[in-house]
Scaffold this active site. Structure first.
Site, PDB file in Angstrom:
ATOM      1  N   ASP A 216       0.825  -1.203   0.000  1.00 37.35           N
ATOM      2  CA  ASP A 216       0.000   0.000   0.000  1.00 37.35           C
ATOM      3  C   ASP A 216       0.866   1.263   0.000  1.00 37.35           C
ATOM      4  O   ASP A 216       1.904   1.322   0.666  1.00 37.35           O
ATOM      5  CB  ASP A 216      -0.873  -0.011   1.276  1.00 37.35           C
ATOM      6  CG  ASP A 216      -1.913   1.093   1.260  1.00 37.35           C
ATOM      7  OD1 ASP A 216      -2.738   1.101   0.324  1.00 37.35           O
ATOM      8  OD2 ASP A 216      -1.906   1.944   2.178  1.00 37.35           O
ATOM      9  N   GLU A 240       1.599  -0.465  -4.951  1.00 36.75           N
ATOM     10  CA  GLU A 240       0.586   0.487  -5.397  1.00 36.75           C
ATOM     11  C   GLU A 240       1.282   1.829  -5.616  1.00 36.75           C
ATOM     12  O   GLU A 240       1.704   2.473  -4.663  1.00 36.75           O
ATOM     13  CB  GLU A 240      -0.519   0.662  -4.341  1.00 36.75           C
ATOM     14  CG  GLU A 240      -1.572   1.650  -4.812  1.00 36.75           C
ATOM     15  CD  GLU A 240      -2.114   2.582  -3.732  1.00 36.75           C
ATOM     16  OE1 GLU A 240      -3.113   3.253  -3.989  1.00 36.75           O
ATOM     17  OE2 GLU A 240      -1.532   2.647  -2.627  1.00 36.75           O
TER      18      GLU A 240
HETATM   19  C1  ABC Z   1     -11.488   7.975   3.718  1.00 33.02           C
HETATM   20  C2  ABC Z   1     -12.975   7.717   3.618  1.00 33.02           C
HETATM   21  C3  ABC Z   1     -13.514   8.174   2.279  1.00 33.02           C
HETATM   22  C4  ABC Z   1     -13.160   9.624   2.074  1.00 33.02           C
HETATM   23  C5  ABC Z   1     -11.656   9.812   2.187  1.00 33.02           C
HETATM   24  C6  ABC Z   1     -11.287  11.276   2.073  1.00 33.02           C
HETATM   25  O1  ABC Z   1     -11.200   9.325   3.457  1.00 33.02           O
HETATM   26  O2  ABC Z   1     -13.205   6.316   3.782  1.00 33.02           O
HETATM   27  O3  ABC Z   1     -14.905   7.993   2.249  1.00 33.02           O
HETATM   28  O4  ABC Z   1     -13.587  10.015   0.795  1.00 33.02           O
HETATM   29  C7  ABC Z   1      -7.869   4.156   3.106  1.00 33.02           C
HETATM   30  C8  ABC Z   1      -9.322   3.730   2.958  1.00 33.02           C
HETATM   31  C9  ABC Z   1     -10.181   4.881   2.469  1.00 33.02           C
HETATM   32  C10 ABC Z   1      -9.983   6.108   3.335  1.00 33.02           C
HETATM   33  C11 ABC Z   1      -8.485   6.449   3.329  1.00 33.02           C
HETATM   34  C12 ABC Z   1      -8.148   7.692   4.155  1.00 33.02           C
HETATM   35  O5  ABC Z   1      -7.766   5.342   3.869  1.00 33.02           O
HETATM   36  O6  ABC Z   1      -9.393   2.669   2.027  1.00 33.02           O
HETATM   37  O7  ABC Z   1     -11.547   4.503   2.497  1.00 33.02           O
HETATM   38  O8  ABC Z   1     -10.745   7.184   2.781  1.00 33.02           O
HETATM   39  O9  ABC Z   1      -8.538   7.512   5.484  1.00 33.02           O
HETATM   40  C13 ABC Z   1      -4.152   3.471  -0.731  1.00 33.02           C
HETATM   41  C14 ABC Z   1      -5.281   2.434  -0.593  1.00 33.02           C
HETATM   42  C15 ABC Z   1      -6.496   3.126  -0.049  1.00 33.02           C
HETATM   43  C16 ABC Z   1      -6.202   3.524   1.396  1.00 33.02           C
HETATM   44  C17 ABC Z   1      -4.895   4.167   1.551  1.00 33.02           C
HETATM   45  C18 ABC Z   1      -4.534   4.723   2.855  1.00 33.02           C
HETATM   46  C19 ABC Z   1      -3.929   4.121   0.561  1.00 33.02           C
HETATM   47  O10 ABC Z   1      -5.474   1.791  -1.820  1.00 33.02           O
HETATM   48  O11 ABC Z   1      -7.656   2.332  -0.091  1.00 33.02           O
HETATM   49  O12 ABC Z   1      -7.299   4.413   1.821  1.00 33.02           O
HETATM   50  O13 ABC Z   1      -3.958   3.634   3.600  1.00 33.02           O
HETATM   51  C20 ABC Z   1      -3.367   8.476  -2.723  1.00 33.02           C
HETATM   52  C21 ABC Z   1      -2.246   7.535  -2.317  1.00 33.02           C
HETATM   53  C22 ABC Z   1      -2.650   6.083  -2.450  1.00 33.02           C
HETATM   54  C23 ABC Z   1      -3.981   5.821  -1.733  1.00 33.02           C
HETATM   55  C24 ABC Z   1      -5.020   6.762  -2.343  1.00 33.02           C
HETATM   56  C25 ABC Z   1      -6.387   6.598  -1.701  1.00 33.02           C
HETATM   57  O14 ABC Z   1      -4.586   8.120  -2.120  1.00 33.02           O
HETATM   58  O15 ABC Z   1      -1.108   7.798  -3.098  1.00 33.02           O
HETATM   59  O16 ABC Z   1      -1.647   5.287  -1.867  1.00 33.02           O
HETATM   60  N1  ABC Z   1      -4.395   4.406  -1.846  1.00 33.02           N
HETATM   61  C26 ABC Z   1      -3.491  11.580  -6.966  1.00 33.02           C
HETATM   62  C27 ABC Z   1      -2.182  11.199  -6.335  1.00 33.02           C
HETATM   63  C28 ABC Z   1      -2.275   9.811  -5.730  1.00 33.02           C
HETATM   64  C29 ABC Z   1      -3.416   9.784  -4.743  1.00 33.02           C
HETATM   65  C30 ABC Z   1      -4.702  10.106  -5.515  1.00 33.02           C
HETATM   66  C31 ABC Z   1      -5.947  10.022  -4.650  1.00 33.02           C
HETATM   67  O17 ABC Z   1      -4.563  11.421  -6.052  1.00 33.02           O
HETATM   68  O18 ABC Z   1      -1.142  11.243  -7.282  1.00 33.02           O
HETATM   69  O19 ABC Z   1      -1.063   9.506  -5.052  1.00 33.02           O
HETATM   70  O20 ABC Z   1      -3.494   8.485  -4.145  1.00 33.02           O
HETATM   71  O21 ABC Z   1      -5.861  10.929  -3.615  1.00 33.02           O
HETATM   72  C32 ABC Z   1      -4.620  10.999 -12.095  1.00 33.02           C
HETATM   73  C33 ABC Z   1      -3.233  11.410 -11.703  1.00 33.02           C
HETATM   74  C34 ABC Z   1      -2.937  10.862 -10.327  1.00 33.02           C
HETATM   75  C35 ABC Z   1      -3.975  11.347  -9.349  1.00 33.02           C
HETATM   76  C36 ABC Z   1      -5.351  10.924  -9.841  1.00 33.02           C
HETATM   77  C37 ABC Z   1      -6.455  11.354  -8.884  1.00 33.02           C
HETATM   78  O22 ABC Z   1      -5.583  11.443 -11.132  1.00 33.02           O
HETATM   79  O23 ABC Z   1      -2.314  10.861 -12.627  1.00 33.02           O
HETATM   80  O24 ABC Z   1      -1.641  11.229  -9.901  1.00 33.02           O
HETATM   81  O25 ABC Z   1      -3.702  10.721  -8.081  1.00 33.02           O
HETATM   82  O26 ABC Z   1      -4.933  11.524 -13.345  1.00 33.02           O
END
Ligand code: ABC
Ligand code: CA
Length: 495
Positions: A216, A240
């Site tokens: 993760d 990831e």
């Molecule tokens: C909670 C609530 C949700 C609420 C949210 C704000 O907070 O449950 O309802 O909406 C876990 C849980 C989630 C929880 C979060 C935070 O924790 O599963 O339910 O959300 O408390 C991993 C996992 C993911 C997990 C975590 C945290 C990490 O798969 O399930 O979430 O342990 C980033 C991280 C990535 C992470 C993801 C959710 O956020 O890098 O590791 N996933 C950009 C960034 C990315 C970023 C993404 C989303 O935004 O570059 O790094 O990911 O924020 C493209 C671009 C990308 C861009 C996207 C959006 O668009 O090329 O770069 O990504 O075009």
């Protein structure tokens, strides 16, 4: 298991809490919601490691030989502004199992059941961050102890700041989450933290017979940390790395930080190419070429079209032919297919978290057309992998995908003995055709489309042409092999 052993696998990704309900053989650990489980409530629906065992026939019946389960470690078990930790990502102590999902024996039982079927277990691990409901006082040792956190010393963390995605140092050292649920950034340069994590991961994989790890938030930790961590795990590690930056993602392989990454770059190409009728196929081709050129081992990438952080494919585009074409790419392009639970049930609720995490059981695990399509694609993969020696050295796993033709709406690519001919024209019949000028087969030879089992003749110069006018299904996908190879593969019986 190592990367070579994973190479031919296909993976079914599931949330332990949401995949299978408690039953007579898998007693409930928590009180499950009655009948339905509404994802908007963000609470436990009652699935456990034992209940997964109940439904392995369903997964294996679709042809998968590996599962990836959501994190197994202890989470904060309290009400938060985002409700509860049913997803398992709010790990506050990696070293303790999450009692919501079962006991140590239950997890061993799951891994034993999988191995008895010749299947692998991949576990999701979270080490970058630890949740806190109190940003201002998050590093307070007393509060951390009271929460049961593994890390209780301020030096176990990087100081608070929110991530600036334009700055990789900030991505590595600042905090994910927000001021409602902060994800405190663990200090992965602190030698005590590092040695605790490395010895834990070696124990975890050996104690529970874990065959692979999904790492993760891998881009939030400096790469070299993973080299030692994954070596200590002794198993295949797939990162990831969320984002479209191919050069950055490729560093995980070129710098030997770990074996592989999930196929985020190709995902964006698939969405752009196949996500809308007459979408941007040139963009798919461009991204596909860059992926093939950038990764030393594209055959190890994890290819997906939806997951628990992304919209359901069918939420964004309803046309089934677009989904079927996208799935052929997911299965036939270099990489391991990774199918997110519910994809086979055409789940379409879910523009994102938490709606994309519905319980699977209301589907009754139906034998849908998509379930059958996935089963067929797995059968084809397994057949070409097992018959590697039949194809004059053009074996499937070791031959890299090559794009052989494309137009604004179509693409044809070859991998080993297979030629995939795909389009984003969608379901309606159109009086149009796609001609692949050089299929690689000689004129007048016969080829078989393994999806329909129909025979086609190769035209002059080795051309293959498919028509979208009269099939009744519009822009269907095709997977061709020579007639001789089709006979050996037995997918279409005697041909
Ligand atoms: C909670 C609530 C949700 C609420 C949210 C704000 O907070 O449950 O309802 O909406 C876990 C849980 C989630 C929880 C979060 C935070 O924790 O599963 O339910 O959300 O408390 C991993 C996992 C993911 C997990 C975590 C945290 C990490 O798969 O399930 O979430 O342990 C980033 C991280 C990535 C992470 C993801 C959710 O956020 O890098 O590791 N996933 C950009 C960034 C990315 C970023 C993404 C989303 O935004 O570059 O790094 O990911 O924020 C493209 C671009 C990308 C861009 C996207 C959006 O668009 O090329 O770069 O990504 O075009
Ligand atoms: Ca970090």
């Amino acid at each position: 298991a190592n990367a070579d052993q994973w190479k031919g696998k296909s993976i079914y990704q599931l949330f332990t809490d949401r995949f299978a309900p408690p039953s007579a053989t898998a007693p409930a650990r928590t009180s499950p919601l009655p009948e339905t489980c509404d994802p908007i409530q963000q609470t436990w629906c009652g699935g456990t490691w034992l209940s997964i065992i109940d439904k392995l026939d369903y997964i294996q019946g679709m042809g998968f030989d590996a599962i990836w389960i959501s994190p197994v470690s202890q989470n904060i078990d309290v009400y938060t502004p985002y409700n509860y930790a049913y997803h398992g990502y709010w790990v506050n102590d990696p070293l303790t199992l999450n009692p919501r999902f079962g006991s140590a024996d239950d997890l061993k039982a799951l891994s034993n059941s999988l191995h008895a079927r010749g299947m692998y277990l991949m576990v999701d691990v979270v080490v970058n961050n630890v949740p806190s409901l109190n940003v201002k006082d998050a590093m307070n040792p007393t509060a951390l102890q009271a929460d049961g956190s593994r890390w209780t010393d301020p030096s176990d963390f990087h100081p608070q700041c929110w991530i600036d995605y334009n700055n990789q140092t900030s991505v590595e050292n600042c905090w994910l989450g927000d001021d409602k649920v902060a994800l405190m950034d663990v200090n992965t340069e602190n030698p005590t933290v590092v040695s605790t994590l490395n010895s834990w991961i070696g124990n975890l994989t050996s104690t529970y017979g874990i065959d692979g790890l999904r790492i993760d938030a891998a881009k939030h930790v400096p790469g070299p940390f993973w080299t030692d961590f994954c070596a200590a795990s002794k198993v295949f590690c797939i990162a990831e790395v969320y984002g479209s930056d191919i050069g950055f993602a490729a560093k995980f392989q070129t710098e030997k930080w770990m074996d592989s990454v999930l196929g985020y770059p190709l995902y964006y190409g698939i969405v752009n190419g196949f996500g809308t009728p007459s979408g941007n196929m040139s963009n798919f081709v461009e991204i596909a070429q860059q992926v093939l050129a950038s990764f030393p081992s594209p055959g190890l990438l994890g290819n997906f079209i939806e997951n628990h952080d992304l919209p359901r494919w069918r939420n964004q585009t309803t046309d089934p032919q677009l989904a079927y074409n996208a799935m052929v790419t997911q299965f036939m392009f270099d990489g391991l297919p990774v199918v997110y639970y519910g994809q086979e049930q055409d789940f379409s609720h879910g523009a994102g978290d938490p709606y994309n995490r519905a319980a699977l059981w209301p589907s009754n695990y139906a034998n849908t057309t998509t379930y059958q399509h996935i089963k067929k694609l797995n059968e084809i993969r397994h057949a070409v992998i097992q018959n590697n020696t039949l194809f004059n050295g053009k074996n499937f796993l070791d031959s890299q995908t090559t794009i052989v033709a494309s137009t604004k709406t179509d693409v044809a690519f070859r991998k080993g003995p297979l030629l995939a001919v795909l389009t984003n024209r969608g379901s309606p019949n159109v009086p149009q055709a796609f001609g692949v000028p050089t299929s690689g087969w000689s004129a007048q030879s016969a080829v078989i489309d393994l999806l329909s089992c129909k025979q086609y003749a190769v035209g002059s110069g080795g051309a293959i042409s498919v028509s979208y006018a009269a099939s009744g299904y519009g822009g269907m996908p095709y997977v061709f092999v020579s007639q001789t190879d089709a006979a050996a593969l037995k997918i279409c019986g005697d041909v």
